[in-house]
Scaffold this active site. Sequence first.
Site, PDB file in Angstrom:
ATOM      1  N   GLU A 271      -8.969   6.607 -49.714  1.00 19.61           N
ATOM      2  CA  GLU A 271      -9.008   7.694 -50.684  1.00 19.61           C
ATOM      3  C   GLU A 271     -10.149   7.590 -51.593  1.00 19.61           C
ATOM      4  OE1 GLU A 271      -6.069   6.330 -50.170  1.00 19.61           O
ATOM      5  OE2 GLU A 271      -4.710   8.044 -49.093  1.00 19.61           O
TER       6      GLU A 271
ATOM      7  N   HIS B 282       6.468   9.254 -53.762  1.00 22.44           N
ATOM      8  CA  HIS B 282       5.975  10.382 -53.113  1.00 22.44           C
ATOM      9  C   HIS B 282       6.397  11.568 -53.391  1.00 22.44           C
ATOM     10  CE1 HIS B 282       4.802   6.920 -50.481  1.00 22.44           C
ATOM     11  NE2 HIS B 282       4.385   7.725 -49.342  1.00 22.44           N
TER      12      HIS B 282
HETATM   13  C1  LIG Z   1      -2.772   5.629 -50.625  1.00 21.07           C
HETATM   14  C2  LIG Z   1      -1.764   6.210 -49.256  1.00 21.07           C
HETATM   15  N1  LIG Z   1      -2.770   7.064 -48.490  1.00 21.07           N
HETATM   16  C3  LIG Z   1      -2.119   7.596 -47.387  1.00 21.07           C
HETATM   17  C4  LIG Z   1      -0.653   7.290 -47.338  1.00 21.07           C
HETATM   18  C5  LIG Z   1      -0.052   8.084 -46.211  1.00 21.07           C
HETATM   19  N2  LIG Z   1       0.254   7.175 -45.047  1.00 21.07           N
HETATM   20  C6  LIG Z   1       1.587   6.518 -44.975  1.00 21.07           C
HETATM   21  S1  LIG Z   1       1.477   5.257 -43.831  1.00 21.07           S
HETATM   22  C7  LIG Z   1       0.040   5.742 -43.435  1.00 21.07           C
HETATM   23  C8  LIG Z   1      -0.521   4.872 -42.008  1.00 21.07           C
HETATM   24  C9  LIG Z   1      -0.639   3.302 -42.461  1.00 21.07           C
HETATM   25  O1  LIG Z   1      -0.926   2.829 -41.279  1.00 21.07           O
HETATM   26  P1  LIG Z   1      -0.804   1.114 -41.105  1.00 21.07           P
HETATM   27  O2  LIG Z   1      -1.397   0.373 -42.350  1.00 21.07           O
HETATM   28  O3  LIG Z   1      -1.564   0.633 -39.730  1.00 21.07           O
HETATM   29  O4  LIG Z   1       0.535   0.673 -41.052  1.00 21.07           O
HETATM   30  P2  LIG Z   1       1.760   1.093 -39.960  1.00 21.07           P
HETATM   31  O5  LIG Z   1       2.285   2.624 -40.490  1.00 21.07           O
HETATM   32  O6  LIG Z   1       1.184   1.135 -38.689  1.00 21.07           O
HETATM   33  O7  LIG Z   1       2.898   0.252 -39.961  1.00 21.07           O
HETATM   34  C10 LIG Z   1      -0.397   6.574 -44.167  1.00 21.07           C
HETATM   35  C11 LIG Z   1      -1.750   6.868 -44.025  1.00 21.07           C
HETATM   36  C12 LIG Z   1       0.097   6.526 -48.134  1.00 21.07           C
HETATM   37  N3  LIG Z   1       1.451   6.452 -48.215  1.00 21.07           N
HETATM   38  N4  LIG Z   1      -0.681   6.019 -49.196  1.00 21.07           N
END
Ligand SMILES: Cc1ncc(C[n+]2csc(CCOP(=O)(O)OP(=O)(O)O)c2C)c(N)n1
Lengths: 358, 339
Positions: free
Chosen positions: B67, B136
Site C-alpha cells: 500500500e 477490518h
Molecule cells: C495491509 C493489507 N492489505 C491488503 C489486505 C487484504 N488481503 C488479505 S489476504 C491478501 C492476500 C495475501 O496473500 P498471501 O500473502 O500470499 O497469503 P495467502 O492468503 O495466500 O495465505 C490480501 C491482499 C490485508 N489484509 N492487509
Amino acid sequence: MAAKARTRPESTVESTGGEPADTLRDYYEQMSLVRAFELRSSEMYARAKIGGYCHLNLGEEATVVGLMAAIEARDYLFTGYRDHGYALLRGLSPERVMAELFGKVTGVSGGRGGSMHLFDAETRLFGGYGIVGGQIPPATGAALALKNQEVAGPDAAAVMCLLGDGTTNIGAFHESLNLAGLWKLPIVYVIVNNGLGMGTTVEKASAEPDLYKRGASYRMPGVRVDGDDVLAVRDAARDALQQARESRQPVLLEVMCYRLRGHSVVDPARYRSSEDTTIAQQSDPVPSFRAKLISAGVLSETDAAAIDEAADVRVSEAVVFADESPEPDVDDLFKYVYATAVANMPTALAGEPVMDAL
Amino acid sequence: MNTEVATTRTITYRQALNETLRAELERDDKVFLIGEEIGIFEGSYKITVGLLEDFGPDRVIDAPIAEEGFVGAALGAAMLGMRPVVEIMTINFSLIAIDQIVNHAAKMRSMFAGQVSIPLVIRMPGGGGQQLAATHSQNLEVWYAHIPGLKVVAPSTPADAKALLTAAIRDDDPVIFLENLSLYSAKGEVPNDEQVAEIGKAAVVKTGTDLTIVSYSRGTTTALEVARQLEAEGLSIEVVDLRSLRPLDRDTICASVKKTGHAVVFEDDWLSYGIGAEISATIGEGVFDFLDAPVRRVAAAEVPLPYAKSLEKAALPSAADLARVVREVLNISSTPNDK
Ligand SMILES: Cc1ncc(C[n+]2csc(CCOP(=O)(O)OP(=O)(O)O)c2C)c(N)n1
Ligand SMILES: [Mg+2]
C-alpha cells in the site's frame, strides 16, 4: 482472464526418509484432522455459524504438519490469518478453535478475534493477524526479546513467523528482515508460498519470484522446500530453527504448496485456470501421503479410513461444543480495552449521553 | 432537462462506481486505476468488474500488496499530470500508506508554493457490522477529514457515488473517496447523463421541522429510515447528508438546526474526537441561541470492535439507538421497540 498454471520449482533441500512408522502415522492423523476441520469450517460458514472472513489451510496440510512438527513448545509462533491448522497442531483443542470461529466466549480469543485472530498465550501461539504483514514486525520484536532474555544454544527458544507469498511485497517484510539480519535475531521467517495472494500469482506480484532468494539482501540464508513433503518441511524448519536458537542466525524458509480452494471461503476463484486447479488437486498432500503410507505398509486401508473417521468425529465434537457455548456477555464489552485501569475511560454505548448536566 | 425519455435508472452503488470509472477512463486517457486485485480478480468488492478486460493492464494496474508503495507511486504519477484512481481494499489498510497520503499528497501543493498539484483519488470502503473483527471494521474517516490539503467525500447514495466520483477524478487535489461495505448493494435512482457534484456541499435529503439528524455515508441511510419511521408517529425530522467531510458545509448544517432547534449526529466512527464532535461544535458556535436542547451524538462504543456477533452489535450504533436519542432530545417518552 485466468492465471497461468504453475510448475513446481526445484527445492533446495531434500527430505531424509527412514522415518519410524509411528511418526508417519501421527503426521497422517494430524493432516487428516486439519483437513476435516477445514472442510467443516467451510460448511459451518455456509450455514452462517461462522461469519466475517474465513481462510482455510486446505491443500497446505503437509506444510502445516511439517512446520508444527519442527517447532518446539518453548518457541513462539506468529502467523497471518490462515491460521486454523497451526492452532490445532500447536495443541489447542478443536473445540476451542471452532468456538472462536463461532464467536463464542469459550474460543481461544474469547470470541473477540474470530478466524483471523487466533491467540493462545499458553501454547505460545502469539497470533493470527488479519493485516497483511502485521505479524512480521512483532515477531521480530519477540525474537529481540528472546535474544535479551536467553543465551543462545540448543535449549534456547526461537520465533517462527509465518507469512504468505503475497506478503513478501509489503514494506514490513523487508524492514523486519533487515532488522533480524542486522541484530542477529533468533527467528525463522517461513513463506508459505501457495502461489497466490488472493488472485494474484507470485510472478505477477514479486519482481524476484524465487522468494527464498530475498533473504540474500539481508545476508540471511534462504531455503526452499517442497510443501507437499511433510518430512522435508519438518527437517528444513528444524534446521532453520536450530540456526536461529544456536547461532542467532535468522533464516528465510520458503515452503511451496498449493491452495486447493479460493482465497477465503466466499471466493469461487473463477480467475484460476482449470489447469492450475487440476495441478493443485493432483498434488493434494492428504490423499497422496495417505496412499504413500498405505503402499509403504505403514497403514492399511482400514487404518487410514479409521483415522479419517476419528478426525471427523473429533471435529463433530468441536462443532457441538462451539454451538452449545455461550456468546460473550455484552456487559464485558469493555473488559479488555486496557490493562491498567484509567480514569474517565469511555464506556458509553451507542447513543448513551457522555455528559449528565452538571 | 429533457423529461421525455427515461433520464434515470435504478442501479446499485457498486454499479454506479463501476460505470463512473468506466466513463472517466473513456473520457480522459490520463486517468488510470491502480490497486490490489482490481484487475484479474475484478476487485475485492467487485467494483472494477470488466475494466481490465476493456482498458488493458496499463490503465487498470494490479498492484502487489504494498500500500505504501503503490499509493506513493500513484501520487508520483499525479505529480506528472496523470490522474490516478487508487483503490485501497479497505480503509484499514490505508494506514500502511498514511505517510504518503498525509505527509506527502496532502502537503505538496502548499509546501511547494503551488508549483505542483496532485489530481489523485483514493477510493476505499470502511464500515463495521460484517464480523470482520477489530482490524477490518474501522471507520477512520476523521483521520483524513482532519488533514488540510485533502478533500474527503463520503457519498451515501448511488447517484452521489457517481456525481462525487466524477468530481473527485476531475479535481486537481487529492480526494479521499470513502465508500462503505454495507452500501455497495444499495440501490437508487441515478441520472443517465453526466453528473459532476460540487465537492464541499452537504444536502438536505429530507426536510422536516422538529429535529435535524446529521449523518453521512451508511449513516444517512439509517437516518432516513429512522426519520420516516418517526414521521409515522407525527415527528417531522430533517436529514442533512454531509456528502463532504472536508471541507465541511457548516452553513447547511446550521441553517437546518436554526430551523428545527434540535440536532442529533449519527456517525459510524468512535465518539471521542469523531465527526460528530466537529458537527456539535459547529452547531454550538453557529446557532447556539436557536437550540432547544443539547446536541447529541450517536456513535460507536469506544472499543476495538469484537468479532462475536453479540458484542459487535452492542458496540455499533443502530437505527434503534438513533430513534431513542431523537426522542430523548425531543423529550418524548420512548416506545418499547427502541430497546
Ligand atoms: C495491509 C493489507 N492489505 C491488503 C489486505 C487484504 N488481503 C488479505 S489476504 C491478501 C492476500 C495475501 O496473500 P498471501 O500473502 O500470499 O497469503 P495467502 O492468503 O495466500 O495465505 C490480501 C491482499 C490485508 N489484509 N492487509
Ligand atoms: Mg499466498
